[in-house]
Enzyme design. Structure first.
Site, PDB file in Angstrom:
ATOM      1  N   ASP A 120      -2.309  -4.208   0.144  1.00 14.74           N
ATOM      2  CA  ASP A 120      -1.569  -4.296   1.392  1.00 14.74           C
ATOM      3  C   ASP A 120      -0.828  -3.000   1.665  1.00 14.74           C
ATOM      4  O   ASP A 120      -0.617  -2.175   0.764  1.00 14.74           O
ATOM      5  CB  ASP A 120      -0.605  -5.481   1.371  1.00 14.74           C
TER       6      ASP A 120
ATOM      7  N   GLU B 235       2.297  -6.961  -2.082  1.00 16.90           N
ATOM      8  CA  GLU B 235       3.305  -6.164  -2.786  1.00 16.90           C
ATOM      9  C   GLU B 235       4.386  -5.654  -1.843  1.00 16.90           C
ATOM     10  O   GLU B 235       5.579  -5.687  -2.168  1.00 16.90           O
ATOM     11  CB  GLU B 235       2.630  -4.987  -3.494  1.00 16.90           C
TER      12      GLU B 235
END
Length: 497
Positions: A133, A198
């Site tokens: 991400d 994350e």
């Protein structure tokens, strides 16, 4: 252009960039299998860059809680899983459930990838952690190019996620794919833990690590994280520590609605004035924290540690009035306090004659060994209670700690640190900077405490990569040589085991 000619041109470009940037050269030419590995990576670097371009094109933003971006995250997870399967890995996509939002809606959390290649009990098992991400990015935010179109300029690969963290994840995969392409056995067993949340706090990851302690992680010997940067543009680094973080809210309240400053100004204790006094009591102009006792449990500095600071490649011209040792110690191994904002205050352009009835100040303290989170919380509350009591205010004050994350320190004498040093020497021709990271990477401490195995941070990106910024990039040189580094690391781990 003929493909072979194109590969040769790319290799020549990388070599010229290496010379132009003052980079290091290997101390001695690789031989045998390592030579074949390096040659393959050089010849196929354009393919590796093309794959990174495909990954950057996926807008895998986990920060903005909207459905179409979650679909992009799911697509990104699928691309990574397919790539690992194509290498022969056994891949599990672990259901991570849903994220509940304050407005009542829920969004899917992308599954966490658990993948493994090899289970030879005679070989060490290295587990790599990374994430897919990214932070939000729009061209109108100040990007010169489309942040989701990988653009190469002078050997720099610009795009969101190039250095944080898609480039490093792919460099690990490139290393594995090279051994596969050469029909060579992997020198180590490899496991991957790759998540997609994350940047939003690694939702569901800690629970998974706890659950799989006796399963997926039971055979893991070493854990490697490549989710941070060098402290230099030219010298590779190994990271052996990070600071923790405790985040605080201090609320001062008179009532729930605001006041007219002409009607009420001068006849009440204004919450904003109380809050400004409280925040102003936390830290002085030099950055020293003014909370009594806050430095009492900071680990003493050793002479050996001081020597490591002297050897680090740091551009001191960017910092004034600081010695190298002083600067690095304040960045890595002393606590710091930052004031982040005030909720409830008028902050828009123009003039508004209002007295806020309720304001919340936000600040955080970066923690270092051996500071205790609960002790810090008590010290902060006692200090603010004392400062507030001296104001004789009729308002109400409450203090809360909303986040508490421990610092992390590694044992640099572990085998994997020795193997990484040797691999860096082989690929880059120099000893690495042994650095800490002033920020907080919670997963390192989670892995260390839960699995109780050695954790190492092996960064690829240069200090000017601009993670989270409008100029995020990774140098082609870092990406390609980093792929070689991970391959060399596998071989060094096999020798040491």
């Amino acid at each position: 252009m003929d493909p072979i000619v194109g590969r040769m041109a790319s290799s020549l470009l990388a070599f010229l960039l290496l010379l132009d940037g003052g980079m290091f050269s290997p101390s001695s030419p690789p031989t045998g299998l390592l030579e074949k590995v390096f040659q393959y990576i050089d010849l196929h670097q354009d393919e590796f860059v093309q794959t990174l371009k495909e990954w950057v094109a996926v807008e895998s933003d986990s920060v903005q809680p909207v459905l179409h971006l979650r679909r992009e995250l799911l697509r990104m997870t699928g691309l990574a899983a397919d790539r690992l399967r194509n290498l022969g890995a056994h891949v599990d996509l672990v259901d991570a459930g849903f994220q509940q939002l304050p407005d009542g809606q829920s969004l899917p959390i992308p599954p966490i990838i658990l993948a493994e290649l090899g289970n030879d009990p005679k070989k060490p098992t290295v587990c790599f952690y990374g994430h897919l991400d990214v932070q939000p990015a729009r061209q109108e935010d100040g990007w010169v190019t489309d942040p989701h179109t990988l653009t190469e300029v002078d050997g720099k690969l610009y795009g969101r996620g190039t250095t944080d963290n898609k480039g490093p994840v792919l460099a690990w995969i490139n290393a594995v794919s090279t051994f596969r392409a050469l029909d060579e056995d992997l020198p180590v067993n490899v496991k991957f833990v790759i998540e997609g949340m994350e940047e939003a706090g690694s939702l569901a990851l800690e629970e998974l690590v706890q659950k799989e302690k006796a399963g997926f992680f039971s055979s893991v010997d070493y854990i490697v994280i490549s989710d941070n940067l060098w402290i230099s543009r030219r010298t590779p680094a190994l990271t052996c520590g990070t600071r923790g973080n405790s985040y605080f809210m201090v609320e001062v309240k008179c009532r729930d609605q605001d006041f007219h400053s002409g009607t009420f100004g001068g006849i009440l204790n204004e919450p904003m004035a109380d809050l400004v006094a409280l925040l102003g009591s936390l830290v002085d102009s030099s950055g020293r924290i003014l909370i009594p006792g806050i430095y009492d449990h900071v680990a003493p500095v050793t002479e050996e540690e001081k020597r490591t600071y002297e050897a680090i490649d740091l551009d001191l011209e960017e910092y004034r009035n600081s010695s190298q040792e002083e600067l690095l110690m304040h960045l890595w191994r002393y606590p710091s306090l930052s004031i982040h904002g005030i909720e409830g205050a008028f902050h828009e352009p123009g003039a508004k004659t209002v007295i806020p009835g309720r304001v919340i100040g936000k600040f955080s303290i970066r923690l270092v060994p051996h500071m205790n989170i609960s002790v810090v919380e008590k010290q902060v509350k006692q200090h603010l209670d004392y400062i507030f009591s001296k104001r004789n205010s009729s308002n109400q004050m409450t203090v809360s700690m909303t986040l508490g994350l421990h610092p992390w320190v590694a044992n640099i004498r572990d085998n994997q640190y020795l193997a990484a040093k040797r691999a860096i020497k082989t690929v880059f021709g120099t000893e690495p900077d042994m650095i800490r990271d002033g920020s907080t990477i919670p997963i390192a401490k989670i892995f260390q405490d839960t699995i109780q195995k050695s954790v190492m941070m092996l960064p690829l990106g240069a200090v000017d990569d601009g993670e989270h910024s409008q100029k995020e990039k990774i140098n082609r040189w870092n990406y390609i040589e980093g792929s070689k580094l991970f391959a060399a690391f596998f071989l060094e781990m096999a020798k040491l085991h």
